[in-house]
Scaffold this active site. Structure first.
Site, PDB file in Angstrom:
ATOM      1  CG  ASP A  29     -11.398  -0.542  11.379  1.00 28.64           C
ATOM      2  OD1 ASP A  29     -10.503  -0.724  11.614  1.00 28.64           O
ATOM      3  OD2 ASP A  29     -12.640  -0.815  11.378  1.00 28.64           O
ATOM      4  CB  SER A  30     -11.378  -5.084   7.424  1.00 31.18           C
ATOM      5  OG  SER A  30      -9.994  -5.165   7.528  1.00 31.18           O
TER       6      SER A  30
ATOM      7  N   GLY B  47      -0.952  -9.643   7.310  1.00 31.92           N
ATOM      8  CA  GLY B  47      -1.847 -10.334   6.244  1.00 31.92           C
ATOM      9  C   GLY B  47      -2.569  -9.375   5.447  1.00 31.92           C
ATOM     10  CE  LYS B  48      -6.680  -4.576   8.323  1.00 31.20           C
ATOM     11  NZ  LYS B  48      -6.995  -3.589   9.257  1.00 31.20           N
TER      12      LYS B  48
END
Ligand code: ITT
Length: 201
Positions: A75-76, A19-20
């Site tokens: 990074d989320s 998705g990212k």
């Protein structure tokens, strides 16, 4: 020393989250030659840092050193006000080894219920890091988008926690929104604008 990323530079997108990866490709917009961590057989490192910025840098350095190429890592995570910022850097881990985000979203709903609070405010954070190989320089930026959580989840676009998050000023969740609309104002887009200003505007 000025750090610049010239158009056409090879860049490893150091993520194993499809998705990212899709969103990062859309943001990079044909400007770079994007290599994926998967195609280079770069394993996922342990995310041992305690902040988004720390983990983004760790992932970018890991991919840059193993590939010998400049690497970009993300990074989320989702932070809930009444949960003191949880799940935060543990957002992926709340979905377990099966990466079951229905379960993770249920867990967010349950934890909020347990507080007895009516507050449904939350925010997404995205830290983006670019690292040069062999212990070279690195740049890291961070963006946020604030909004409200809604249950049950709505929409099947996007990924992760998108179906429960309505960004401020909108009435659809990220899971219902056109992906281009999300890419124009998400936490990832805000971080990306900062990266562009620092490295390639
Ligand atoms: P990589 O480390 O390989 O990039 P990951 O999924 O493990 O993949 P993180 O550790 O950064 O990445 O976890 C971030 C999680 O936060 C991610 O799995 C999503 O569930 C959630 N998240 C981040 N950005 C999101 C977005 O735009 N929409 C919905 N959920 C998001």
């Amino acid at each position: 020393m000025t750090l610049k990323l010239e158009a056409g530079t090879k860049l490893v997108a150091a993520t194993h989250n499809p998705g990212k990866a899709k969103e990062l490709h859309a943001l990079l917009d044909g400007r770079f030659e994007v290599l994926t961590a998967g195609s280079l057989n770069i394993p996922e490192p342990d995310e041992t840092e305690t902040t988004f910025v720390g983990n983004a840098l760790l992932k970018a350095r890991h991919a840059a050193d193993l590939s010998g190429q400049i690497a970009l890592a993300d990074d989320s995570g989702l932070s809930v006000t009444v949960l003191d910022g949880a799940p935060g850097i543990y957002s992926a881990r709340w979905a377990g080894p099966e990466k079951d985000f229905r379960m993770a979203m249920d867990k967010v709903a349950e934890r909020i219920e347990e507080t007895g609070s009516e507050d449904r405010s939350a925010w997404f954070t995205c830290a983006l890091a670019v690292a040069w190989p062999n212990g070279g320089p690195a740049v890291v930026v961070q963006g946020e988008v604030h909004g409200t959580l809604i249950f049950p989840p709505r929409g099947d676009r996007g990924f992760g926690y998108d179906p429960i998050f309505i960004p401020d000023g909108y009435d659809q969740t990220f899971g219902e929104m056109d992906p281009a609309a999300k890419d124009a104002m998400s936490h990832r887009a805000v971080a990306f604008e900062k990266l562009k200003a620092a490295l390639f505007d």
